[in-house]
Design an enzyme around this catalytic site. Structure first.
Site, mmCIF file in Angstrom:
data_model
loop_
_atom_site.group_PDB
_atom_site.id
_atom_site.type_symbol
_atom_site.label_atom_id
_atom_site.label_comp_id
_atom_site.label_asym_id
_atom_site.label_seq_id
_atom_site.Cartn_x
_atom_site.Cartn_y
_atom_site.Cartn_z
ATOM 1 N N TYR A 287 0.856 -1.189 0.000
ATOM 2 C CA TYR A 287 0.000 0.000 0.000
ATOM 3 C C TYR A 287 0.889 1.235 0.000
ATOM 4 O O TYR A 287 1.857 1.309 0.769
ATOM 5 C CB TYR A 287 -0.891 -0.010 1.247
ATOM 6 C CG TYR A 287 -1.745 1.236 1.398
ATOM 7 C CD1 TYR A 287 -3.042 1.276 0.894
ATOM 8 C CD2 TYR A 287 -1.243 2.370 2.035
ATOM 9 C CE1 TYR A 287 -3.818 2.415 1.016
ATOM 10 C CE2 TYR A 287 -2.019 3.511 2.155
ATOM 11 C CZ TYR A 287 -3.298 3.533 1.650
ATOM 12 O OH TYR A 287 -4.059 4.663 1.771
ATOM 13 N N GLU B 49 -3.579 7.448 -4.037
ATOM 14 C CA GLU B 49 -3.479 6.196 -3.294
ATOM 15 C C GLU B 49 -3.291 5.040 -4.272
ATOM 16 O O GLU B 49 -4.116 4.847 -5.168
ATOM 17 C CB GLU B 49 -4.763 5.983 -2.486
ATOM 18 C CG GLU B 49 -4.772 4.737 -1.641
ATOM 19 C CD GLU B 49 -6.130 4.529 -0.965
ATOM 20 O OE1 GLU B 49 -7.148 4.453 -1.685
ATOM 21 O OE2 GLU B 49 -6.157 4.453 0.265
#
Lengths: 396, 293
Positions: A116, A204
């Protein structure tokens, strides 16, 4: 403003961020052609809508899944024909679903590891911050809750920007070695340049993947853009897809109104964002439920008030309307005239409660009283809330 | 008594020849604010309304008029530059009314201002007023009344609501500060609370917050340890859905942070009286002053 996955990938590629190869298609033929151009039998086709949970979604025609792995261009064409023009329902779209107008055809990559990686503007430090984790591919909130030690945070100086040593450190902390570490650092640097150049409040990448061959790729990316900066990014503004937005919100934005649709039955028209939120709160605390947030701003004209009314009553869930104006720059008589014009134009189908305070309040109240309209006037905020909740047939 | 602005304030209006800037400059002057200069690049040498000298740069305005406070009505694309121009000229307090400034611009402004003596209020705020003495901003003057309640708020019209409730119940205000609804701004709730705590003319405070960020929580923590004066508060946005921006760029709940419930809990834990609804902000403070809540 949100953009589609295929647009996000195009944007990333422009800034040198590696992503799996792919192309958007609007017809089954285009999808097949795109698949041929990729020159591989490991293909994936993804429905393009602004909502998560696509893989587990279902189409209104019964077809299951908004994301499919395919083995040939012919199979891509077949799946595309079942997705395009159809309505996809996922846990984020609500029961109405979203019509799929484009699909993304891409090479499917094998995944050895998922990471991530996000860059966002941090209010606390008033600067950008990297949030990253070796636990990619899942909800980052869940990781933060279960194993907070697995969340990395790296502050970026607002003027100096992301430094090369920071990208090397992050690569190391995320378990990259050798040439992979170099590729990862380059990807981080590209993401930061995208973040900065596009006035993002967040980029993101989840997941950022490492393939068994050692490639480092951004598999999916989500962008949040700063709406206030869109004026200097016409190329981003052009990516807006209004078919993905609430039509009431689109209509409102055309007239410079700040509107957000909600699920209740009491429509509100307020000046100022704080007072608009507080008005929603007080409706709730008197046992009612707000149908929307609507801030007409500090200097709305009579015409804007009329347009605002049209949007409010186009929602057939609405059982009553509350106008709450604290005039500062905004003059109450202007609002009153806007209400009167609107009611005459649209033939108001539900009760209207008006609370006017501040600049030219007397003139505004007089206009309403003399208009002959069935407007319920309220003295203060509590009185207004009580009356509108009662008018909507609810209350404690 | 008051904080930051009073009868001695010498105000420069950046953007005085624009529609909005001109309108509000006049309103402030009518209220009694001492407007000593205006700035609009390219319009230097003119007189605004036949009396206020207009300069091309804040630097000249500062040299010529010793202006010590600036208010900015410059459009969003040039507002960050306007703030830094005032800071560079040595203006002590800069109040930016402009809404819609890109957040990256404010990020750079904030970083540039670090370590400098100037203070910033805003952007995207109604301004600051010391009732009966000095009004700088877009708030309606007549709803205010001189007195001893300090008011701090992120929202414009919600501040008017609180002020009007106070005035209607006979309670005047020392100074009212609108700190603005943007995610990156100048003065925080906490900065304002500290000023009011040290001001002998302020006997109590109303603190108005909203969802998003952690500024209210930080103020609450400081109040618990250090504040000597009664405080009442209200937080807007209890019913706002997460992930949606409620008008103010700062009013967004994300990742479970900045919820109304969390803020209210932090305020209560600090011994602050929290108004249940926006209709009882003044009553909540009055009850606290009487010691009944």
């Amino acid at each position: 403003m949100n953009i589609h996955e295929y647009q996000a990938k195009e944007l990333l590629q422009k800034f040198g961020v590696a992503t799996p190869r792919g192309k958007a298609a609007s017809t089954p033929e285009e999808a097949e052609q795109a698949a041929r151009e990729l020159g591989t039998d490991n293909l994936v086709i993804k429905a393009q809508v602004h909502a998560g949970g696509r893989g587990k979604g279902t189409f209104a025609n019964g077809f299951k899944g908004g994301v499919h792995l395919c083995k040939s261009p012919e199979e891509v064409r077949d799946v595309a024909s079942k997705m395009l023009g159809q309505t996809l329902v996922t846990h984020q779209t609500g029961p109405a679903g979203r019509v799929v107008n484009k699909v993304l055809v891409a090479e499917s990559v094998d995944i050895a590891r998922e990471i991530y990686f996000a860059i966002l503007l941090d209010r606390a430090t008033a600067g950008p911050i990297v949030v990253a984790s070796t636990e990619g591919g899942v909800e980052i909130e869940a990781v933060a809750e279960k194993s907070p030690e697995k969340i990395l945070r790296e502050k970026i100086h607002p003027l100096a920007g992301l430094q090369a040593f920071q990208t090397r450190k992050l690569a190391k902390q995320l378990g990259f070695e050798g040439t992979q570490a170099k590729a990862a650092a380059k990807l981080f640097e590209g993401l930061y340049r995208t973040f900065l150049a596009c006035d993002c409040s967040m980029v993101e990448v989840n997941p950022l993947v490492v393939t068994p061959e050692g490639q480092v790729l951004a598999l999916d990316a989500k962008f949040n853009f700063d709406d206030n900066a869109l004026y200097r990014h016409p190329e981003l503004a052009a990516m807006r897809d209004i078919a993905e937005e609430d039509p009431r919100e689109v209509e409102a934005s055309k007239h410079g109104l700040n509107y957000i649709g909600l699920d209740g039955n009491i429509a509100c028209l307020v000046n100022g964002a704080g007072l608009a939120m507080a008005t929603m709160d007080i409706i709730k605390s008197y046992g009612g439920s707000p149908a929307n947030f609507l801030d007409v701003g500090g200097s709305a004209t009579g015409d804007q008030v009329t347009e605002a009314f049209k949007i409010l009553i186009s929602d057939d869930k609405v059982k009553a309307i509350l106008v709450n104006i604290f005039g500062g720059i905004m003059k109450c008589d202007v609002i009153a005239q806007g209400i009167i014009d609107a009611v005459k134009a649209v033939n108001l189908p539900v009760p209207l409660v008006a609370r006017l305070e501040g600049t030219n309040m007397e003139a505004g109240k007089k206009l309403l009283a003399e208009s002959g309209l069935a407007v319920i006037t309220a003295g203060d905020l509590a009185d207004a809330a009580e009356k509108v909740v009662k008018a909507a047939g609810g209350g404690k | 008594m008051s904080v930051l602005v009073d009868k001695n304030t010498r105000l420069v209006v950046q953007g005085i020849t624009g529609n909005t800037g001109g309108f509000h400059a006049r309103q402030c002057m009518e209220y009694g604010t001492n407007v000593v200069a205006g700035v609009t690049p390219g319009k230097g040498g003119q007189k605004f309304d036949g009396k206020v000298p207009v300069f091309d740069t804040v630097w000249e305005a500062r040299q010529e008029t010793r202006c010590n406070v600036s208010v900015i009505f410059v459009p969003a694309a040039g507002a960050a530059d306007g703030i830094l121009e005032a800071v560079d000229a040595g203006v002590e307090l800069v109040i930016c009314i402009t809404e819609g400034i890109p957040v990256m611009d404010m990020m750079r402004v904030k970083a540039e201002m670090a370590g400098r003596p100037s203070r910033l209020i805003g952007p995207n705020c109604p301004g600051i007023i010391t009732p009966g003495a000095c009004k700088i901003g877009i708030m309606p003057g007549y709803i205010h009344k001189p007195g001893s309640v300090g008011v701090i708020s992120r929202s414009g019209t919600l501040t008017y609501e609180a002020v009007w409730q106070l005035t209607s119940r006979g309670l005047g205000q020392s100074t009212c500060i609108g700190i603005g609804g943007d995610p990156i701004n100048g003065m925080s709730h906490l900065d304002a609370v500290k000023l009011f705590n040290d001001d002998p003319g302020t006997e109590s405070m109303i603190l108005i917050g909203e969802i998003g960020g952690t500024a209210e929580e930080e103020a609450a923590a400081w109040i618990k340890e250090n504040c000597r004066k009664p405080v009442a508060a209200f937080i807007a946005g209890t019913t706002a859905p997460p992930g949606r921006r409620m008008g103010h760029a700062g009013a967004i709940v994300s990742g479970g942070k900045g919820t109304a419930a969390g803020k209210i809990e932090a305020l209560k834990a600090a011994g602050i009286a929290v108004a249940e609804t926006p209709a009882v902000m003044a009553d909540t403070l009055i009850a606290r002053l009487k010691g009944s809540n």
